[in-house]
Enzyme design. Structure first.
Site, mmCIF file in Angstrom:
data_model
loop_
_atom_site.group_PDB
_atom_site.id
_atom_site.type_symbol
_atom_site.label_atom_id
_atom_site.label_comp_id
_atom_site.label_asym_id
_atom_site.label_seq_id
_atom_site.Cartn_x
_atom_site.Cartn_y
_atom_site.Cartn_z
ATOM 1 N N SER A 1 8.052 31.915 -32.968
ATOM 2 C CA SER A 1 6.560 31.928 -33.643
ATOM 3 C C SER A 1 6.446 33.353 -34.099
ATOM 4 O O SER A 1 6.500 34.125 -33.645
ATOM 5 C CB SER A 1 5.285 31.843 -32.642
ATOM 6 O OG SER A 1 4.385 32.051 -33.362
ATOM 7 N N ARG A 2 6.343 33.337 -35.862
ATOM 8 C CA ARG A 2 6.476 34.555 -36.402
ATOM 9 C C ARG A 2 5.044 35.244 -36.285
ATOM 10 O O ARG A 2 4.585 36.532 -36.895
ATOM 11 C CB ARG A 2 6.824 34.367 -37.740
ATOM 12 C CG ARG A 2 8.093 34.134 -37.763
ATOM 13 C CD ARG A 2 9.027 34.260 -39.179
ATOM 14 N NE ARG A 2 10.491 33.697 -39.087
ATOM 15 C CZ ARG A 2 10.917 32.588 -39.406
ATOM 16 N NH1 ARG A 2 9.804 31.767 -39.832
ATOM 17 N NH2 ARG A 2 12.057 31.940 -39.097
ATOM 18 N N VAL A 3 3.959 34.806 -35.782
ATOM 19 C CA VAL A 3 2.546 35.165 -35.225
ATOM 20 C C VAL A 3 2.668 35.761 -34.070
ATOM 21 O O VAL A 3 1.773 36.861 -34.120
ATOM 22 C CB VAL A 3 1.473 34.287 -35.572
ATOM 23 C CG1 VAL A 3 0.298 34.530 -35.077
ATOM 24 C CG2 VAL A 3 1.566 33.575 -37.077
#
Length: 526
Positions: A389-391
């Site tokens: 997850s790039r968050v």
């Protein structure tokens, strides 16, 4: 008519239609010169624009998709056996829109927004929302930091999703992709009951009618249809309906987002949409590119997924957003969000083919499901080493972030040592400990379908795994321990769960969780 070259069509028709009065109307009207496979070629419509809706004599609608020098190509939006060459087609001057309203909740609709669940027409006030719309600009967006809880231990702890994020679910067929999306929708029930609903839109693209009926039955049984809308475009529907169904779902989600509320849209699945788009493009005689997909298939998906966003809280500023439909202009509020969960099906786990790589590059992370894990009984069958997850941690509550920080690293280390240990060499005690802890954590992260966990329960059981408090108990008893442990906490330590739910995790809570885990684990020691 099919033997005539396109270049000859206009000159033949002009000769036959020498009546000046009629020829002057050709800017607003057209004549069908060829029809077949859901695509109509029409002479005339000189003033038509790309994406405009046109109408045929039997009230069938079509959409202009190709503007050629001497004719326009139109894709039909419904099946029609009555149309024939020589029929008149007229402009409407409108773009493709869908009527959206609160009373759509709990209903199954088609791509055009018409109810198809047999419960009668949709009552109440409806607002017209365009299917195609510019994505909100950067200045109208907020950082993604509010969690969208899925109720799936594996995802909420290691691959957290935030409101306004686009997280791809990717894997071969029959690996549990739809189950993850459905469980995420079911988990929003706890927020609906607290009067903080996340409005969910499930878009079924090119699926069997029986599959859609089964999904709606599951959502109905779990009480999730109260805040859910299903947009259905079955495999028997026209190809155009399958292409535009995700855009309809996005338009519905944008209605909730723009009126200041959180919404979630699931596209199941975009690889089937791409196949439908390829079919129409080849029928429209557009040049084929890689794997015979048209060159703009990337743009098809990017303009769809870019519309997912977390909107700024400033209401006055939010009102200046791009292309706000006049129908909801006075209802615009800040702080809404649209989260997207696109699904992509791979062939034999190949994520390097055209459509998977396209969508991976557009989204903010991916959850990769593996057939081998699924068949070995690990469900959800997520491969944590290439799922991301790039968050990340900013989409987690504080208490979950504290306890799950090392979990992904631990599991990656375990997977590496597990493959190494298969060679049968003798292992030292510290390696054996890592392997045992990894196996217990794998067992803890397993979960039955349609049984989402409350975030506090997830934190409590994952804490036990990361602290390695179950090292003495048998692996096959981890599941029984988990049930008893969570039940005991609910009965005796409800205040601890409330604190965890609110993001509080301190030494006192840590002590209680540890004491309870060690007390209960004694009876499971073999």
């Amino acid at each position: 008519m099919s033997d005539i070259k396109y270049s000859e069509i206009s000159s033949i028709l002009k000769k036959e239609l020498s009546d000046f009065q009629f020829e002057s109307k050709l800017s607003e009207f057209g004549i069908i010169v060829q029809i077949g496979d859901g695509v109509v070629r029409s002479f005339g419509l000189n003033s038509a624009f790309y994406g405009e809706l046109v109408e045929f004599p039997d009230e069938t609608k079509g959409m202009v998709l190709n503007l050629e020098e001497d004719h326009v190509s139109i894709v039909l939006l419904s099946l029609s056996k009555n149309l024939k060459e020589g029929d008149i087609v007229k402009r409407t001057g409108k773009i493709f829109s869908i009527n959206v309203g609160e009373n759509m909740l709990g209903r199954i609709v088609d791509t055009l927004g018409n109810p198809i669940d047999g419960k009668g027409p949709i009552k109440g006030k409806l607002f017209e929302m365009p299917l195609e719309r510019k994505a909100p600009g950067v200045i109208y967006r907020e950082p993604v930091k509010e969690p969208l809880q899925t109720g799936i231990k594996f995802i909420d702890s290691m691959i957290p999703i935030g409101r306004g994020q686009r997280e791809l679910i990717i894997g071969d067929r029959q690996t549990g992709k739809t189950t993850i999306a459905i469980d995420t929708i079911i988990n929003q029930k706890r927020f609906f009951e607290k009067n903080e609903p996340v409005y969910c839109i499930y878009v079924a693209i090119s699926q069997k009618g029986s599959t859609i009926a089964r999904i709606s039955k599951i959502l109905e049984e779990k009480g999730a249809m109260s805040y859910t809308i299903i947009v259905s475009a079955t495999s028997s529907d026209p190809v155009s309906m399958q292409i535009f169904a995700p855009f309809s779902g996005t338009a519905i989600g944008e209605y909730f987002r723009d009126t200041g509320r959180p919404s979630l849209v699931v596209y199941d699945d975009l690889s089937k949409q791409a196949v439908s788009y390829r079919e129409i493009s080849l029928l429209l005689r557009r040049p084929p590119g890689r794997e015979a997909y048209p060159g703009d298939v990337f743009y098809l998906h990017s303009r769809l997924l870019e519309r997912s966003a977390k909107i700024i809280k400033d209401q006055e500023m939010a009102k200046n957003m791009n292309d706000i439909p006049l129908s909801i202009k006075n209802q615009i509020k800040g702080g809404g969000s649209l989260t997207a969960l696109p699904i992509i099906e791979t062939q034999s786990g190949d994520i390097s083919s055209y459509i998977p790589t396209n969508v991976i590059s557009i989204t903010d992370g991916q959850i990769f499901l593996e057939k081998d894990l699924f068949h070995s009984g690990i469900r959800p069958a997520i491969n944590e080493s290439i799922s991301v997850s790039r968050v990340g941690g900013s989409a987690q509550i504080q208490s979950m972030r504290k306890i799950s920080g090392t979990l992904k690293l631990d599991q990656a280390q375990f997977k590496e040592l597990e493959s190494f240990s298969k060679f049968g060499s003798e292992l030292d005690s510290s390696t054996m400990d890592i392997l045992r802890k990894g196996k217990i954590n794998t067992e803890i992260l397993k979960q039955n379908p349609h049984d989402p966990y409350d975030i506090a329960d997830q934190i409590a059981i994952i804490y036990v795994g990361t602290k390695n408090l179950l090292k003495k108990i048998s692996i096959d008893k981890v599941s029984n321990f988990e049930k008893e442990y969570i039940f005991y906490l609910k009965e005796k330590h409800e205040n601890v769960l409330i604190s965890l739910r609110n993001g509080i995790f301190d030494e006192k809570i840590s002590e209680i969780l540890e004491t309870v885990a060690l007390e209960l684990s004694d009876k499971y020691i073999t």
